[in-house]
Design an enzyme around this catalytic site. Sequence first.
Site, PDB file in Angstrom:
ATOM      1  N   HIS A  72     -82.396   7.703  -0.674  1.00 14.15           N
ATOM      2  CA  HIS A  72     -82.862   7.643  -2.076  1.00 14.15           C
ATOM      3  C   HIS A  72     -82.030   6.600  -2.797  1.00 14.15           C
ATOM      4  O   HIS A  72     -80.816   6.736  -2.896  1.00 14.15           O
ATOM      5  CB  HIS A  72     -82.669   8.997  -2.756  1.00 14.15           C
ATOM      6  CG  HIS A  72     -83.613  10.071  -2.285  1.00 14.15           C
ATOM      7  ND1 HIS A  72     -84.984   9.975  -2.395  1.00 14.15           N
ATOM      8  CD2 HIS A  72     -83.368  11.268  -1.694  1.00 14.15           C
ATOM      9  CE1 HIS A  72     -85.542  11.061  -1.898  1.00 14.15           C
ATOM     10  NE2 HIS A  72     -84.586  11.870  -1.467  1.00 14.15           N
ATOM     11  N   TYR A 200     -87.211  14.122 -11.483  1.00 16.98           N
ATOM     12  CA  TYR A 200     -86.922  15.303 -12.313  1.00 16.98           C
ATOM     13  C   TYR A 200     -87.762  15.190 -13.587  1.00 16.98           C
ATOM     14  O   TYR A 200     -88.065  14.078 -14.028  1.00 16.98           O
ATOM     15  CB  TYR A 200     -85.447  15.337 -12.710  1.00 16.98           C
ATOM     16  CG  TYR A 200     -84.452  15.545 -11.590  1.00 16.98           C
ATOM     17  CD1 TYR A 200     -84.024  14.466 -10.809  1.00 16.98           C
ATOM     18  CD2 TYR A 200     -83.923  16.803 -11.324  1.00 16.98           C
ATOM     19  CE1 TYR A 200     -83.100  14.654  -9.779  1.00 16.98           C
ATOM     20  CE2 TYR A 200     -82.997  16.991 -10.308  1.00 16.98           C
ATOM     21  CZ  TYR A 200     -82.591  15.919  -9.541  1.00 16.98           C
ATOM     22  OH  TYR A 200     -81.682  16.101  -8.530  1.00 16.98           O
ATOM     23  N   PRO A 292     -79.029  24.444  -8.619  1.00 19.19           N
ATOM     24  CA  PRO A 292     -79.388  23.345  -7.714  1.00 19.19           C
ATOM     25  C   PRO A 292     -79.765  22.042  -8.418  1.00 19.19           C
ATOM     26  O   PRO A 292     -79.946  21.022  -7.780  1.00 19.19           O
ATOM     27  CB  PRO A 292     -80.561  23.913  -6.907  1.00 19.19           C
ATOM     28  CG  PRO A 292     -81.062  25.054  -7.688  1.00 19.19           C
ATOM     29  CD  PRO A 292     -79.932  25.582  -8.469  1.00 19.19           C
ATOM     30  N   LYS A 296     -75.748  19.931  -5.647  1.00 17.89           N
ATOM     31  CA  LYS A 296     -74.316  19.945  -5.326  1.00 17.89           C
ATOM     32  C   LYS A 296     -73.901  21.047  -4.359  1.00 17.89           C
ATOM     33  O   LYS A 296     -72.841  20.971  -3.741  1.00 17.89           O
ATOM     34  CB  LYS A 296     -73.505  20.109  -6.625  1.00 17.89           C
ATOM     35  CG  LYS A 296     -73.573  18.889  -7.521  1.00 17.89           C
ATOM     36  CD  LYS A 296     -72.962  17.682  -6.843  1.00 17.89           C
ATOM     37  CE  LYS A 296     -73.290  16.399  -7.581  1.00 17.89           C
ATOM     38  NZ  LYS A 296     -73.145  15.222  -6.708  1.00 17.89           N
ATOM     39  N   TYR A 383     -73.632  12.028  -9.569  1.00 20.94           N
ATOM     40  CA  TYR A 383     -74.758  12.484  -8.741  1.00 20.94           C
ATOM     41  C   TYR A 383     -74.531  12.102  -7.266  1.00 20.94           C
ATOM     42  O   TYR A 383     -74.736  12.913  -6.365  1.00 20.94           O
ATOM     43  CB  TYR A 383     -76.073  11.882  -9.247  1.00 20.94           C
ATOM     44  CG  TYR A 383     -77.291  12.544  -8.648  1.00 20.94           C
ATOM     45  CD1 TYR A 383     -77.823  12.089  -7.447  1.00 20.94           C
ATOM     46  CD2 TYR A 383     -77.896  13.644  -9.263  1.00 20.94           C
ATOM     47  CE1 TYR A 383     -78.931  12.709  -6.882  1.00 20.94           C
ATOM     48  CE2 TYR A 383     -78.998  14.262  -8.704  1.00 20.94           C
ATOM     49  CZ  TYR A 383     -79.512  13.795  -7.503  1.00 20.94           C
ATOM     50  OH  TYR A 383     -80.585  14.419  -6.930  1.00 20.94           O
TER      51      TYR A 383
HETATM   52  P1  FAS Z   1     -74.498  30.104   2.995  1.00 19.50           P
HETATM   53  O1  FAS Z   1     -74.868  31.222   2.062  1.00 19.50           O
HETATM   54  O2  FAS Z   1     -75.503  29.053   3.315  1.00 19.50           O
HETATM   55  O3  FAS Z   1     -74.023  30.707   4.402  1.00 19.50           O
HETATM   56  C1  FAS Z   1     -73.218  31.865   4.441  1.00 19.50           C
HETATM   57  C2  FAS Z   1     -73.494  32.572   5.764  1.00 19.50           C
HETATM   58  O4  FAS Z   1     -72.643  33.731   5.827  1.00 19.50           O
HETATM   59  C3  FAS Z   1     -74.928  33.070   5.842  1.00 19.50           C
HETATM   60  O5  FAS Z   1     -75.517  32.673   7.056  1.00 19.50           O
HETATM   61  C4  FAS Z   1     -74.797  34.599   5.752  1.00 19.50           C
HETATM   62  O6  FAS Z   1     -75.765  35.277   6.546  1.00 19.50           O
HETATM   63  C5  FAS Z   1     -73.405  34.837   6.305  1.00 19.50           C
HETATM   64  N1  FAS Z   1     -72.783  36.071   5.839  1.00 19.50           N
HETATM   65  C6  FAS Z   1     -72.905  36.656   4.622  1.00 19.50           C
HETATM   66  N2  FAS Z   1     -72.171  37.785   4.584  1.00 19.50           N
HETATM   67  C7  FAS Z   1     -71.574  37.918   5.805  1.00 19.50           C
HETATM   68  C8  FAS Z   1     -70.696  38.877   6.392  1.00 19.50           C
HETATM   69  N3  FAS Z   1     -70.290  39.944   5.712  1.00 19.50           N
HETATM   70  N4  FAS Z   1     -70.274  38.681   7.658  1.00 19.50           N
HETATM   71  C9  FAS Z   1     -70.679  37.586   8.373  1.00 19.50           C
HETATM   72  N5  FAS Z   1     -71.516  36.642   7.871  1.00 19.50           N
HETATM   73  C10 FAS Z   1     -71.949  36.812   6.599  1.00 19.50           C
HETATM   74  N6  FAS Z   1     -78.170  23.713  -2.791  1.00 19.50           N
HETATM   75  C11 FAS Z   1     -78.631  22.481  -3.076  1.00 19.50           C
HETATM   76  O7  FAS Z   1     -77.845  21.529  -3.078  1.00 19.50           O
HETATM   77  N7  FAS Z   1     -79.978  22.279  -3.362  1.00 19.50           N
HETATM   78  C12 FAS Z   1     -80.874  23.316  -3.353  1.00 19.50           C
HETATM   79  O8  FAS Z   1     -82.071  23.116  -3.622  1.00 19.50           O
HETATM   80  C13 FAS Z   1     -80.437  24.616  -3.048  1.00 19.50           C
HETATM   81  N8  FAS Z   1     -81.314  25.669  -3.009  1.00 19.50           N
HETATM   82  C14 FAS Z   1     -80.832  26.936  -2.747  1.00 19.50           C
HETATM   83  C15 FAS Z   1     -81.693  28.065  -2.700  1.00 19.50           C
HETATM   84  C16 FAS Z   1     -81.194  29.354  -2.442  1.00 19.50           C
HETATM   85  C17 FAS Z   1     -82.137  30.541  -2.415  1.00 19.50           C
HETATM   86  C18 FAS Z   1     -79.815  29.546  -2.216  1.00 19.50           C
HETATM   87  C19 FAS Z   1     -79.252  30.923  -1.948  1.00 19.50           C
HETATM   88  C20 FAS Z   1     -78.953  28.440  -2.243  1.00 19.50           C
HETATM   89  C21 FAS Z   1     -79.462  27.136  -2.500  1.00 19.50           C
HETATM   90  N9  FAS Z   1     -78.626  26.017  -2.507  1.00 19.50           N
HETATM   91  C22 FAS Z   1     -79.062  24.763  -2.779  1.00 19.50           C
HETATM   92  C23 FAS Z   1     -77.237  26.157  -2.248  1.00 19.50           C
HETATM   93  C24 FAS Z   1     -77.061  26.243  -0.764  1.00 19.50           C
HETATM   94  O9  FAS Z   1     -77.582  25.087  -0.166  1.00 19.50           O
HETATM   95  C25 FAS Z   1     -75.599  26.481  -0.524  1.00 19.50           C
HETATM   96  O10 FAS Z   1     -74.796  25.630  -1.324  1.00 19.50           O
HETATM   97  C26 FAS Z   1     -75.211  26.314   0.918  1.00 19.50           C
HETATM   98  O11 FAS Z   1     -76.046  27.116   1.707  1.00 19.50           O
HETATM   99  C27 FAS Z   1     -73.736  26.705   1.038  1.00 19.50           C
HETATM  100  O12 FAS Z   1     -73.465  26.898   2.348  1.00 19.50           O
HETATM  101  P2  FAS Z   1     -72.447  28.077   2.791  1.00 19.50           P
HETATM  102  O13 FAS Z   1     -71.269  28.022   1.933  1.00 19.50           O
HETATM  103  O14 FAS Z   1     -72.323  27.954   4.260  1.00 19.50           O
HETATM  104  O15 FAS Z   1     -73.182  29.443   2.396  1.00 19.50           O
HETATM  105  C1  PHB Z   2     -84.399  19.486  -2.818  1.00 23.09           C
HETATM  106  O1  PHB Z   2     -84.900  18.505  -2.212  1.00 23.09           O
HETATM  107  O2  PHB Z   2     -84.544  20.682  -2.438  1.00 23.09           O
HETATM  108  C2  PHB Z   2     -83.586  19.232  -4.062  1.00 23.09           C
HETATM  109  C3  PHB Z   2     -83.428  17.918  -4.517  1.00 23.09           C
HETATM  110  C4  PHB Z   2     -82.683  17.697  -5.665  1.00 23.09           C
HETATM  111  C5  PHB Z   2     -82.120  18.778  -6.332  1.00 23.09           C
HETATM  112  C6  PHB Z   2     -82.282  20.091  -5.864  1.00 23.09           C
HETATM  113  C7  PHB Z   2     -83.027  20.313  -4.721  1.00 23.09           C
HETATM  114  O3  PHB Z   2     -81.382  18.564  -7.461  1.00 23.09           O
END
Ligand code: FAS
Ligand code: PHB
Length: 389
Positions: A72, A200, A292, A296, A383
Amino acid sequence: MHTQVAIIGAGPAGMLLSHLLNRAGVEHVVIERVSREYVLSRIRAGVLEWGTVETLRECGLGDRMDREGHVHETINIAWRGEEVLTVDTGEMVGKLMMGYGQTNIQEDLYNAADTAGTTIFFESSDVELHDIATESPSVTFICNGVGERIDCDFIAGCDGFHGVSRVSIPASVTTEYEKEYPFGWLGILSETPPLPHLLYANSSRGFALCSMRNQMLSRYYVQCPLTDSVDEWSDDRFWAELFDRLPHDMATQIQTGPSIEKSIAPLRSYVAEPMSYGRLYLAGDAAHIVPPTGAKGLNLAVSDVRYLSRAIVDHYAGEDDYLESYSAMALRRVWGAVRFSWWLTSLLHRFPDQTAFDQRAQEQELGYLSTSRAAQTALSEQYVGLPYE
Ligand code: FAS
Ligand code: PHB
C-alpha cells in the site's frame, strides 16, 4: 519437563516469539487453549507496518508475504461524501505498508514451527502459572487428558486479552488504563476484486473501511451499534450501508459478492502496566488492546516480541539490560500506537452523542489534513510505524 521458556498462547505473538527463539537456539514449548484449526479460522488484521515487513523478512518469513502481499503506497480518507484525502506515506516519510492478512502470517508461523519441530500443546485447559515471582516458575495444564507440568526459566504471556497470564500478576502490581468505544465494527470478507488502495470514510452515517487480503479477496467494515448482531445484517443491507458512507465515484468501483465471513468486533483501548512481573513477560494483546482503526494490534505484538526475544537471548549470553528495560521500552511504543489509534478512531467515527458541531469539527480536521504536509507527515510516520528502539 524442563525448558528455558514456556510460551502461553500460539497466536501471532506466541508463534513469532517461538520462531525467533528457535533461530537463537533457546529451548521452549508453546501452550495453546484451542486447536490449530481454530486459531487459523480467525479473521483479524490486514495491514502490516514496514517494521513488521522487515522483521518477517529478516527471520526468513518474508517469501510468501512478498509473493502474495500487496504494498500500500497510500492511505485514503473520504469525508462529507465527496472529499477524498490521499496520503502518500512513501512521499511523506519514505515508508510504505503491506496488505497481508494475519491468517496468512499465522499459517507461515505454524509451517515454520513444523519445520523446526516445535512442541505446541494445542487444546490445553486449566492452564495455571506458578511461582512467577521466583527464578523457578512453572506452568501446569491438561492436554489430551493428561496433567502436564513445565518447569522453566521464563514464562512469556502471549495469550491475548482473555488469557491467564496478565491476571496471574497480583492486582496490586498492575495499573490498568481502559477506554471502551460505544460502537463496533461489522466486517465481511468477499471473494471479489478489492479497491486498489486502503479507503477509510468519515460519514454522518458512521465509519467505513475498504481493505483487502489479496487480489480476489476483499475486506470491508462499517461501524455499527454494539447492540447489533450479525443476523441483522444481510449482505444486501451491508453493501447498501457501505455505499451510503462512501463518495459515489468510489462506491461505483466496488464489485459486490456474497460474504464468506461476517463478524462484529467491539472496540477498546487498553493498557496494563507493567508488562513484566518476576519471570513473567507479557507480549501482544495480553498486555494491550487498540481499536483496529490504526491497524496497530498485530504490529504491536510484533514489536513486543522483537524486544522480548532480544532480551531473552541476551540473558542466556549473560546480559540482562534488555530484560530489565523490556516493560518500559515496550510501553513507549505501545502508548504511541494506543494514542494514535484513539485519535484516528475519534476522528473517523460517529459517536452516539455526537452533535452537528462535533461532525463539523471532524470534517474541519480532515480538511486541514488534506492541505497540510506537516499534518500528513505526522499521520504517515505513525501509520507506517515509528522506529524500533
Ligand atoms: P491473540 O489473541 O491473537 O492470540 C492469543 C492466543 O492465546 C490465542 O490463540 C488464544 O486461544 C490463546 N489463549 C488464550 N487464553 C489462553 C490460555 N489460558 N492458555 C493458553 N492459550 C490461551 N488488529 C489489527 O491490526 N487489525 C484488525 O482489523 C484487527 N481485527 C481484530 C478483530 C478481532 C475480533 C480481534 C479479537 C482482534 C483484532 N485485531 C486486529 C487485533 C489482533 O490482530 C491482535 O492484535 C493480534 O491477534 C494479537 O496477537 P496476540 O497477542 O498473539 O493475541
Ligand atoms: C484490514 O484489512 O482488516 C484492516 C485494514 C486497516 C485497518 C484495520 C483493518 O485500520
